[in-house]
Design a protein around this motif. Structure first.
Motif, PDB file in Angstrom:
ATOM      1  N   HIS A 220       2.760   2.536  19.173  1.00 51.73           N
ATOM      2  CA  HIS A 220       3.713   3.055  18.051  1.00 51.73           C
ATOM      3  C   HIS A 220       4.680   2.605  18.736  1.00 51.73           C
ATOM      4  O   HIS A 220       6.342   2.300  17.361  1.00 51.73           O
ATOM      5  N   CYS A 221       5.441   2.408  19.821  1.00 56.34           N
ATOM      6  CA  CYS A 221       6.748   2.834  20.471  1.00 56.34           C
ATOM      7  C   CYS A 221       7.371   0.513  20.522  1.00 56.34           C
ATOM      8  O   CYS A 221       5.434  -0.107  21.036  1.00 56.34           O
ATOM      9  N   PHE A 222       8.521   0.240  21.038  1.00 56.75           N
ATOM     10  CA  PHE A 222       8.397  -1.138  20.864  1.00 56.75           C
ATOM     11  C   PHE A 222       9.031  -1.166  22.281  1.00 56.75           C
ATOM     12  O   PHE A 222       9.716  -1.610  22.751  1.00 56.75           O
ATOM     13  N   GLY A 223       9.125  -0.347  23.242  1.00 53.22           N
ATOM     14  CA  GLY A 223       9.590  -0.282  24.494  1.00 53.22           C
ATOM     15  C   GLY A 223      10.905   0.307  24.824  1.00 53.22           C
ATOM     16  O   GLY A 223      11.162   0.913  23.679  1.00 53.22           O
ATOM     17  N   GLY A 224      11.322   0.759  25.605  1.00 49.48           N
ATOM     18  CA  GLY A 224      12.346   1.730  26.231  1.00 49.48           C
ATOM     19  C   GLY A 224      11.885   2.914  25.975  1.00 49.48           C
ATOM     20  O   GLY A 224      12.559   4.269  26.639  1.00 49.48           O
ATOM     21  N   ILE A 225      11.047   3.809  25.434  1.00 49.36           N
ATOM     22  CA  ILE A 225      10.387   5.017  25.941  1.00 49.36           C
ATOM     23  C   ILE A 225       8.726   5.073  26.997  1.00 49.36           C
ATOM     24  O   ILE A 225       7.712   4.433  26.354  1.00 49.36           O
ATOM     25  N   TRP A 226       9.259   5.753  27.806  1.00 52.51           N
ATOM     26  CA  TRP A 226       8.665   5.801  29.131  1.00 52.51           C
ATOM     27  C   TRP A 226       7.212   6.767  29.216  1.00 52.51           C
ATOM     28  O   TRP A 226       7.650   8.145  28.418  1.00 52.51           O
ATOM     29  N   HIS A 227       6.001   6.463  28.760  1.00 55.93           N
ATOM     30  CA  HIS A 227       4.576   7.083  27.854  1.00 55.93           C
ATOM     31  C   HIS A 227       4.032   7.617  29.897  1.00 55.93           C
ATOM     32  O   HIS A 227       4.090   6.637  30.091  1.00 55.93           O
ATOM     33  N   PRO A 228       3.452   8.299  29.387  1.00 51.62           N
ATOM     34  CA  PRO A 228       1.703   9.216  30.740  1.00 51.62           C
ATOM     35  C   PRO A 228       1.151   7.980  30.454  1.00 51.62           C
ATOM     36  O   PRO A 228       1.588   6.778  29.183  1.00 51.62           O
ATOM     37  N   LEU A 229      -0.076   7.489  31.269  1.00 53.12           N
ATOM     38  CA  LEU A 229      -0.862   6.313  30.394  1.00 53.12           C
ATOM     39  C   LEU A 229      -1.501   6.599  29.387  1.00 53.12           C
ATOM     40  O   LEU A 229      -2.630   5.741  29.566  1.00 53.12           O
ATOM     41  N   GLU A 230      -1.974   8.038  29.259  1.00 49.85           N
ATOM     42  CA  GLU A 230      -3.098   8.489  28.585  1.00 49.85           C
ATOM     43  C   GLU A 230      -3.411   9.528  27.529  1.00 49.85           C
ATOM     44  O   GLU A 230      -1.962  10.201  28.159  1.00 49.85           O
ATOM     45  N   ASN A 231      -3.841   9.961  26.608  1.00 49.72           N
ATOM     46  CA  ASN A 231      -3.361  10.961  25.523  1.00 49.72           C
ATOM     47  C   ASN A 231      -2.511  11.600  25.104  1.00 49.72           C
ATOM     48  O   ASN A 231      -2.246  12.455  25.560  1.00 49.72           O
ATOM     49  N   PHE A 232      -1.761  10.580  24.502  1.00 52.35           N
ATOM     50  CA  PHE A 232      -1.256  10.451  23.603  1.00 52.35           C
ATOM     51  C   PHE A 232      -1.322  10.058  22.321  1.00 52.35           C
ATOM     52  O   PHE A 232      -2.222   8.479  22.364  1.00 52.35           O
ATOM     53  N   LEU A 233      -1.198  10.210  21.161  1.00 53.88           N
ATOM     54  CA  LEU A 233      -1.068   8.777  19.875  1.00 53.88           C
ATOM     55  C   LEU A 233      -1.086   7.871  20.017  1.00 53.88           C
ATOM     56  O   LEU A 233      -0.162   7.383  20.168  1.00 53.88           O
ATOM     57  N   GLY A 234      -1.497   6.636  20.249  1.00 51.21           N
ATOM     58  CA  GLY A 234      -1.415   5.431  20.171  1.00 51.21           C
ATOM     59  C   GLY A 234      -1.962   4.673  21.591  1.00 51.21           C
ATOM     60  O   GLY A 234      -1.362   3.457  21.619  1.00 51.21           O
ATOM     61  N   TRP A 235      -2.097   5.004  21.880  1.00 53.17           N
ATOM     62  CA  TRP A 235      -2.432   4.788  23.907  1.00 53.17           C
ATOM     63  C   TRP A 235      -2.875   4.180  24.550  1.00 53.17           C
ATOM     64  O   TRP A 235      -4.448   3.897  23.255  1.00 53.17           O
ATOM     65  N   LYS A 236      -3.181   2.866  24.654  1.00 57.19           N
ATOM     66  CA  LYS A 236      -3.894   1.228  24.941  1.00 57.19           C
ATOM     67  C   LYS A 236      -5.033   1.627  24.736  1.00 57.19           C
ATOM     68  O   LYS A 236      -6.253   1.079  24.351  1.00 57.19           O
ATOM     69  N   LEU A 237      -5.757   2.485  26.111  1.00 58.98           N
ATOM     70  CA  LEU A 237      -6.544   2.718  26.251  1.00 58.98           C
ATOM     71  C   LEU A 237      -7.537   3.235  25.325  1.00 58.98           C
ATOM     72  O   LEU A 237      -8.938   2.854  25.528  1.00 58.98           O
ATOM     73  N   GLU A 238      -6.950   3.831  24.877  1.00 59.62           N
ATOM     74  CA  GLU A 238      -7.928   4.113  23.056  1.00 59.62           C
ATOM     75  C   GLU A 238      -8.253   3.648  22.178  1.00 59.62           C
ATOM     76  O   GLU A 238      -9.652   3.363  21.899  1.00 59.62           O
TER      77      GLU A 238
END
Length: 206
Positions: free
Chosen positions: A134-152
């Motif tokens: 859902h995001c286009f860069g610039g926002i640092w995310h944890p590696l998992e457990n949020f809406l839209g995480w790639k592994l999911e």
């Protein structure tokens, strides 16, 4: 209404499936105020909501976030039929004397109202700017457990692939069974045919 609310109203126009009546459109953005970031823009608004709700959950004052500054945010929706919108936020702050960086996920109808996630992110250890759909860069995310995480998404694809393979295997088994039944039927027909020939030969011998 401050410029942050105006900005969110404009972002929420992306949810409208038909062109709204002109009287329902938000006023044009005050770009001078928006550029000055006073009153706060979307990122600062999200930061204020996230920090306020996060700190309200902390029992010990030493674990509360202080001197928070928003860095970047992104709004997205999961379905046009769902009135809830979502925001991902990256901001900096301090816990005690330690400077920290945070990722937050917020949701709400008409603006960021509820804090869903607020976690520390360490860019050097376990964080990414490219693991969110859902995001286009610039926002640092944890590696998992949020809406839209790639592994999911990858896990969903793997499940779909596995399901597809199972369905293919079932179809192949059904085809094999059908072929076996057809072969058995052909064999029976041959037996019947040969039996009649034998009987006719026996009658001719008399």
């Amino acid at each position: 209404m401050n410029v942050a609310d105006e900005f969110v109203d404009h972002r929420l126009l992306s949810r409208v499936q038909h062109f709204p009546d002109s009287k329902d459109l938000p006023l044009p953005l005050n770009m001078e105020k928006y550029a000055k970031n006073d009153p706060p823009c979307q990122t600062t608004l999200c930061t204020n909501v996230a920090v306020q709700q996060y700190n309200a959950r902390q029992v010990e004052s030493g674990k509360k976030i202080r001197r928070a500054v928003g860095v970047d945010s992104q709004m997205f929706v999961l379905s046009q039929n769902d009135p809830v919108s979502y925001w991902h936020l990256y901001f900096k702050g301090s816990v005690g004397r330690k400077p920290c960086k945070f990722f937050a996920e917020l949701s709400g109808v008409g603006g960021p109202k509820e804090l869903r996630i607020c976690v520390l992110v360490d860019k050097a250890v376990a964080a990414s700017v490219v693991n969110c759909d859902h995001c286009f860069g610039g926002i640092w995310h944890p590696l998992e457990n949020f809406l839209g995480w790639k592994l999911e998404e990858e896990e969903k694809e793997e499940k779909n692939d596995k399901k597809g393979k199972e369905e293919e295997e079932e179809e192949e088994e059904e085809e094999e069974e059908e072929e076996e039944e057809e072969e058995e039927e052909r064999h029976k027909k041959k037996k019947r045919k040969h039996g009649w020939v034998f009987k006719l030969d026996w009658l001719d011998s008399d």
